[in-house]
Scaffold this motif. Structure first.
Motif, short mmCIF file in Angstrom:
data_model
loop_
_atom_site.label_atom_id
_atom_site.label_comp_id
_atom_site.label_asym_id
_atom_site.label_seq_id
_atom_site.Cartn_x
_atom_site.Cartn_y
_atom_site.Cartn_z
N TYR A 133 0.83 -1.22 0.00
CA TYR A 133 0.00 0.00 0.00
C TYR A 133 0.86 1.25 0.00
O TYR A 133 0.61 2.21 -0.74
N LEU A 134 1.92 1.20 0.84
CA LEU A 134 2.75 2.41 0.93
C LEU A 134 3.47 2.67 -0.40
O LEU A 134 3.67 3.82 -0.81
N MET A 135 3.85 1.54 -1.04
CA MET A 135 4.51 1.69 -2.35
C MET A 135 3.56 2.35 -3.34
O MET A 135 3.93 3.20 -4.14
N TRP A 136 2.32 1.97 -3.17
CA TRP A 136 1.28 2.55 -4.02
C TRP A 136 1.19 4.07 -3.79
O TRP A 136 1.14 4.86 -4.73
N ALA A 137 1.24 4.48 -2.51
CA ALA A 137 1.17 5.91 -2.19
C ALA A 137 2.36 6.65 -2.80
O ALA A 137 2.21 7.72 -3.43
N ALA A 138 3.54 6.03 -2.65
CA ALA A 138 4.75 6.67 -3.22
C ALA A 138 4.63 6.78 -4.73
O ALA A 138 5.00 7.80 -5.34
N HIS A 139 4.07 5.72 -5.30
CA HIS A 139 3.90 5.74 -6.76
C HIS A 139 2.99 6.89 -7.19
O HIS A 139 3.26 7.59 -8.17
N ASN A 140 1.90 7.11 -6.44
CA ASN A 140 0.99 8.22 -6.76
C ASN A 140 1.75 9.54 -6.78
O ASN A 140 1.55 10.38 -7.67
N LEU A 141 2.62 9.73 -5.79
CA LEU A 141 3.38 10.98 -5.73
C LEU A 141 4.34 11.09 -6.91
O LEU A 141 4.51 12.17 -7.49
N GLU A 142 4.91 9.95 -7.27
CA GLU A 142 5.84 9.97 -8.40
C GLU A 142 5.08 10.36 -9.68
O GLU A 142 5.55 11.14 -10.48
N ARG A 143 3.88 9.81 -9.83
CA ARG A 143 3.06 10.12 -11.00
C ARG A 143 2.66 11.58 -11.01
O ARG A 143 2.61 12.22 -12.05
N MET A 144 2.38 12.10 -9.82
CA MET A 144 1.99 13.51 -9.73
C MET A 144 3.11 14.40 -10.28
O MET A 144 2.86 15.30 -11.07
N ALA A 145 4.34 14.09 -9.88
CA ALA A 145 5.47 14.90 -10.37
C ALA A 145 5.60 14.78 -11.89
O ALA A 145 5.88 15.76 -12.58
N ASP A 146 5.31 13.58 -12.42
CA ASP A 146 5.33 13.42 -13.88
C ASP A 146 4.32 14.33 -14.55
O ASP A 146 4.58 14.96 -15.58
N ARG A 147 3.15 14.41 -13.93
CA ARG A 147 2.09 15.23 -14.54
C ARG A 147 2.42 16.71 -14.46
O ARG A 147 2.00 17.48 -15.32
N VAL A 148 3.20 17.10 -13.44
CA VAL A 148 3.66 18.50 -13.39
C VAL A 148 4.48 18.81 -14.64
O VAL A 148 4.38 19.89 -15.22
N THR A 149 5.27 17.82 -15.06
CA THR A 149 6.06 18.00 -16.27
C THR A 149 5.15 18.32 -17.47
O THR A 149 5.45 19.17 -18.30
N ASN A 150 4.00 17.63 -17.52
CA ASN A 150 3.06 17.91 -18.62
C ASN A 150 2.59 19.36 -18.59
O ASN A 150 2.43 20.00 -19.64
N ILE A 151 2.36 19.88 -17.38
CA ILE A 151 1.93 21.29 -17.26
C ILE A 151 3.02 22.20 -17.83
O ILE A 151 2.73 23.15 -18.55
N CYS A 152 4.27 21.87 -17.51
CA CYS A 152 5.38 22.69 -18.00
C CYS A 152 5.44 22.65 -19.53
O CYS A 152 5.71 23.66 -20.18
N GLU A 153 5.16 21.47 -20.09
CA GLU A 153 5.12 21.36 -21.55
C GLU A 153 4.09 22.31 -22.13
O GLU A 153 4.29 22.95 -23.15
N ARG A 154 2.94 22.43 -21.44
CA ARG A 154 1.88 23.31 -21.92
C ARG A 154 2.31 24.77 -21.90
O ARG A 154 1.92 25.55 -22.75
N THR A 155 3.10 25.13 -20.90
CA THR A 155 3.57 26.52 -20.84
C THR A 155 4.40 26.85 -22.07
O THR A 155 4.22 27.89 -22.71
#
Lengths: 414, 259, 231
Positions: C182-204
């Motif tokens: 479960y905890l690995m899952w939580a960490a994975h969510n955070l990792e994915r979140m940071a990836d999606r921030v990259t997408n926002i930067c691409e949009r800029t």
């Protein structure tokens, strides 16, 4: 080998038709120009030329120069009058006004009129005068050994400023010009306000879907085409006969008993011409009002303007240049009218100027008509000179119309 | 639309002679909003607009049935003066139509004929205020006495708007106010409409759907039936009309599949 | 010129910032609650995800209306299209927070097998990246936008560390496998979140230059592309 045009096999035929059409139109234009040139040629040809003149006493024998007659020393003029006038005539002249009190011009005129007494024997038009000068001189010498051959400009300042006279060398068109100007002034003063008012009613107020307004419109259009002589008869019946007390000035006490023109006054003439041009003025003014864009009216209405404000503040000022040019052109027509004036009773021979609306009058076209009817050839020259004067007047008034239009257009663009 | 409308049409019918131009329009225009009237050519948009300030009276044989309620009164009642109606409901036209007079006179004339009795200075102030409101003052303040016809088309149209607001109407009707202008001038007029709507109710007829979408708060879509009589199809907030129209005919029109 | 359109765009950018801070707060609260094993708070966070979703729909609706009524062109059009995209990204990030809250609920009354240290650090990094990425988007700041994706490596490094640590726990004591997963899952969510921030930067970058490009090819996306909030 001819190449067939790829897109339009009929091109050659089409071009040929176009060329034929163009030639026809050009010919039509050419005919118009030729006719106009012929008219101008005829007038100018007669307005200048050689004339054979005979004098009772030739100027040269008295050491006088005709061109500079008024500049001759005063003593010399008096001396000539002294020696060449009969004592009786001199006495009567002295009684009117002593000779010594008269100006140099007056003395010179007396010398010309009473002493030299020039008389035109024959005249030649401009073109033969230029081309066959020698022949003419020879002919004059043969026919009139006494006569002198001189170049004459029949249209000159003296001609414009002298009143009518039976002596062709002294006859002028001043009375006629003044008569014409009086006529035009009276015509304008009546036809312009009436015409504009009627046009405003018909364009701005009258509902075009009402039968009576359409009837009025049709009648105005037809009236514009009625022959002018009919207006003359109308003017005779109304202004000269029915309204004689008014048009003769009798009710105003303006004219002394005995010299009244009996209604055949410049006022009657002007009013008759006013009637004549009224339909034209109305139609022209309507045209000008119609040319005012509807958007202008709507703009004013949308600001809460009344009909009166819309018409008076915007439509009329905007239409005014158009109305003025139309009116001037209509007045030009009045300036050239003869028939109605003849019917109304313009005098053909008067030597005094019209000074008020109740004067007897003559007009330029009447004068021309009268001169052309005279048998003596010299009057043909006078008629030509008067025609030229009339043409110049018309040219002037049309020029004013063009100027007004031009200025109005510029004002829009600034 | 809970507040009282600026003007309300009730069963409005307009006839030109025997031609039934507009049928049974019932429509309330909200106060201090831009309402756009759109629709295909000949659907009676302009006719409806001109019925609101009785401009149709100027067209011979135009006939109105129904009511136009303005401030609780039917403006077609016999005791209503159309001149007064037009003063309080101004209009701007398709083609800029300034008077062929000076810029100043264009604005001042309407004020004067509406019984202005103040000083020259007061009139100057009114003219300046109107030109400022129409976003034209800065461009013309140095040439107020030059002929208005020398202005560009867009400037002329803004002058016409200034002229209309100088007489302080409650409603401004605009009949395709930008259709004769280039795109930049058009956008200027549209911005101006958004500014003016703070103080005025604006009803604009436009054949340019995009313009209606851009400037209006509400949109009324008109169409014609087989006898070419115009009628109201749908009225609603512009956002709804342009993203989710209720009537399939509106949808067809705004998506360019009809008209 | 085009005041109405500009006002709309400005308003939508503000809405995006607001949605971003909602997401940030949700993630912060979710990790915080997990750290404290506060199941009640987790339930509240789980329910509050609805607000984030609604906000996203509101932004989408308004953007579509703006496109329909204002006919944006060029940069205006790119901004509005990007806002649609970013609103979606943010909503997904909200789902990650919701997923972490859900893990917290599923853990029930179990105590944590170890105190959380790296996962809160990942959260701090990711939310900071998000905050700055959104600011850069709103301001059209390409320079900042280009710099942020590099920080993703740091998040990835932390993720790998958490991963190895949890695997060690699982090997040592199989009873911890459930929770460690479960905890690995939580960490994975955070990792994915940071990836999606990259997408926002691409949009800029896209908004400012019109250029559409993936920022980081060494992105962990390829290796860890699993649905985040399945349950």
């Amino acid at each position: 080998m001819s190449v067939r045009p790829r897109f339009d096999p009929n091109r050659a035929a089409r071009h040929r038709r176009a060329r034929i059409g163009m030639v026809v139109f050009q010919l039509a234009t050419l005919v118009g120009i030729v006719v106009l040139m012929a008219l101008l040629y005829n007038i100018i040809n007669n307005a200048f030329g050689l004339a054979a003149i005979e004098y009772r006493i030739y100027p040269a024998t008295l050491g006088l120069d005709l061109e500079t007659l008024p500049q001759t020393p005063r003593e010399r003029l008096l001396e000539i009058l002294e020696t060449h006038l009969s004592p009786g005539l001199r006495r009567s002249l002295e009684r009117t006004r002593p000779l010594t009190q008269r100006s140099n011009e007056e003395l010179a005129a007396l010398v010309l009129e009473r002493v030299l007494q020039p008389k035109v024997l024959d005249t030649w038009p401009l073109v033969p005068s230029l081309l066959h000068t020698q022949d003419i001189v020879a002919e004059v010498h043969a026919r009139f050994p006494q006569a002198e051959v001189r170049w004459v400009r029949w249209l000159n300042t003296r001609f414009l400023t002298r009143p009518q006279s039976s002596d062709p060398l002294r006859a002028g068109v001043r009375t006629a010009i003044l008569g014409s100007l009086w006529l035009v002034a009276i015509t304008a003063a009546t036809a312009l306000p009436l015409g504009v008012a009627a046009a405003i009613y018909l364009e701005e107020y009258a509902r075009k879907d009402r039968w009576y307004n359409r009837l009025i419109q049709v009648n105005i259009n037809n009236l514009a085409g009625v022959p002018s002589i009919i207006y003359g008869i109308l003017g005779l019946a109304i202004f000269v006969r029915a309204l004689e007390p008014l048009t003769s000035g009798a009710v105003f006490g303006a004219v002394a008993e005995g010299v009244t023109a009996n209604g055949r006054t410049v006022l009657s003439g002007g009013l008759t011409l006013g009637l004549l041009v009224l339909p034209i003025v109305i139609i022209n003014a309507q045209e000008a009002l119609r040319a005012v864009p509807n958007s202008l009216r709507e703009a004013a209405y949308a600001l809460g303007a009344t009909k009166w404000q819309v018409v008076w503040h915007h439509v009329l000022p905007e239409a005014l240049p158009g109305i003025m040019t139309g009116t001037i052109l209509a007045l030009s027509r009045a300036l050239g009218e003869t028939a109605p004036l003849v019917v109304v009773g313009a005098s053909t021979f008067i030597t005094f100027d019209p000074v008020h609306p109740f004067s007897k009058f003559t007009a330029l076209p009447i004068q021309i008509y009268q001169w052309t009817a005279r048998p003596q050839p010299v009057f043909r020259n006078l008629a030509a000179a008067a025609s030229l004067t009339l043409l110049l007047l018309l040219f002037l008034s049309n020029g004013i119309a063009v100027y007004i239009r031009h200025r109005a257009r510029q004002r829009r663009l600034v | 639309m809970t507040e009282t409308p600026a003007v309300e049409l009730r069963n409005l019918n307009v006839y030109y002679g025997s031609f039934h131009a507009v049928r049974d329009v019932t429509l309330a225009f909200p106060k201090n909003k831009v309402t756009a009237i759109i629709g295909p050519s000949g659907c009676g948009k302009s006719t409806v607009l001109r019925a609101i300030n009785r401009m149709n009276d100027l067209i011979p044989n135009a006939r109105i049935e129904g009511e136009v309620i303005f401030e609780g009164k039917n403006i077609y009642d016999p005791d209503v003066d159309p001149v007064e109606v037009r003063r309080r409901i101004g209009m701007v036209f398709q083609k800029p139509n300034p008077f062929p007079k000076s810029i100043y006179e264009n604005v001042a004339w309407g004020v004067r004929i509406n019984g202005f009795r103040g000083t020259k200075r007061e009139l100057d102030d009114i003219v300046e205020e109107a030109l400022r409101a129409a976003a034209l003052w800065d461009e013309v303040k140095d040439k107020l006495h030059q002929n208005a016809l020398a202005l560009s088309g867009g400037q002329q149209q803004r002058l016409c708007i200034a002229r209309a607001i100088a007489v302080k109407p409650e409603i401004i009707l605009m009949d395709e106010p930008a259709s004769a202008l280039d795109p930049i001038a058009t956008l200027r007029i549209e911005d101006l409409m958004r500014d003016l709507v703070q103080n005025y109710t604006i009803i604009v007829v436009t054949h340019n759907m995009q313009q209606a979408a851009r400037v209006s708060d509400y949109t009324a879509f008109f169409s014609t039936d087989e006898s070419r009589t115009g009628f109201l199809v749908e009225f609603g907030p512009t956002a709804q009309i342009f993203t989710n129209p209720k009537d399939p005919r509106t949808e067809a029109y705004i998506t360019g599949r009809f008209g | 010129m085009r005041k109405a359109l500009e006002e709309k765009i400005q308003h939508l950018k503000n809405e995006i910032l607001l949605l971003g801070s909602m997401v940030e707060q949700a993630m912060r609260d979710a990790v915080d609650a997990l750290k404290r094993r506060d199941v009640d708070a987790a339930r509240r966070i789980y329910a509050a995800d609805r607000d984030i979703n609604n906000k996203r729909y509101a932004i989408e609706q308004e953007t579509l209306i703006t496109i329909a009524t204002q006919q944006p062109m060029a940069q205006d059009l790119r901004v509005l299209a990007s806002i649609l995209e970013i609103a979606g990204e943010l909503e997904r990030m909200g789902d990650y927070a919701k997923g972490i809250a859900k893990i917290n609920i599923m853990l029930g009354d179990q105590p944590l097998i170890k105190p959380l240290i790296d996962i809160p650090r990942m959260m701090e990094l990711a939310t900071s990246m998000l905050r700055r990425a959104l600011t850069a988007f709103v301001e059209g700041d390409v320079e900042t936008a280009l710099a942020i994706p590099a920080e993703d490596d740091e998040v990835d490094a932390l993720y790998n560390q958490v991963y190895r640590e949890l695997v060690t726990y699982m090997i040592q004591d199989p009873r911890t496998i459930d929770q460690a997963n479960y905890l690995m899952w939580a960490a994975h969510n955070l990792e994915r979140m940071a990836d999606r921030v990259t997408n926002i930067c691409e949009r800029t970058l896209f908004v400012v230059t019109g250029e559409l490009r993936e920022f980081d090819d060494t992105d962990a996306e390829a290796t860890s592309d699993r649905p985040a909030s399945q349950a």
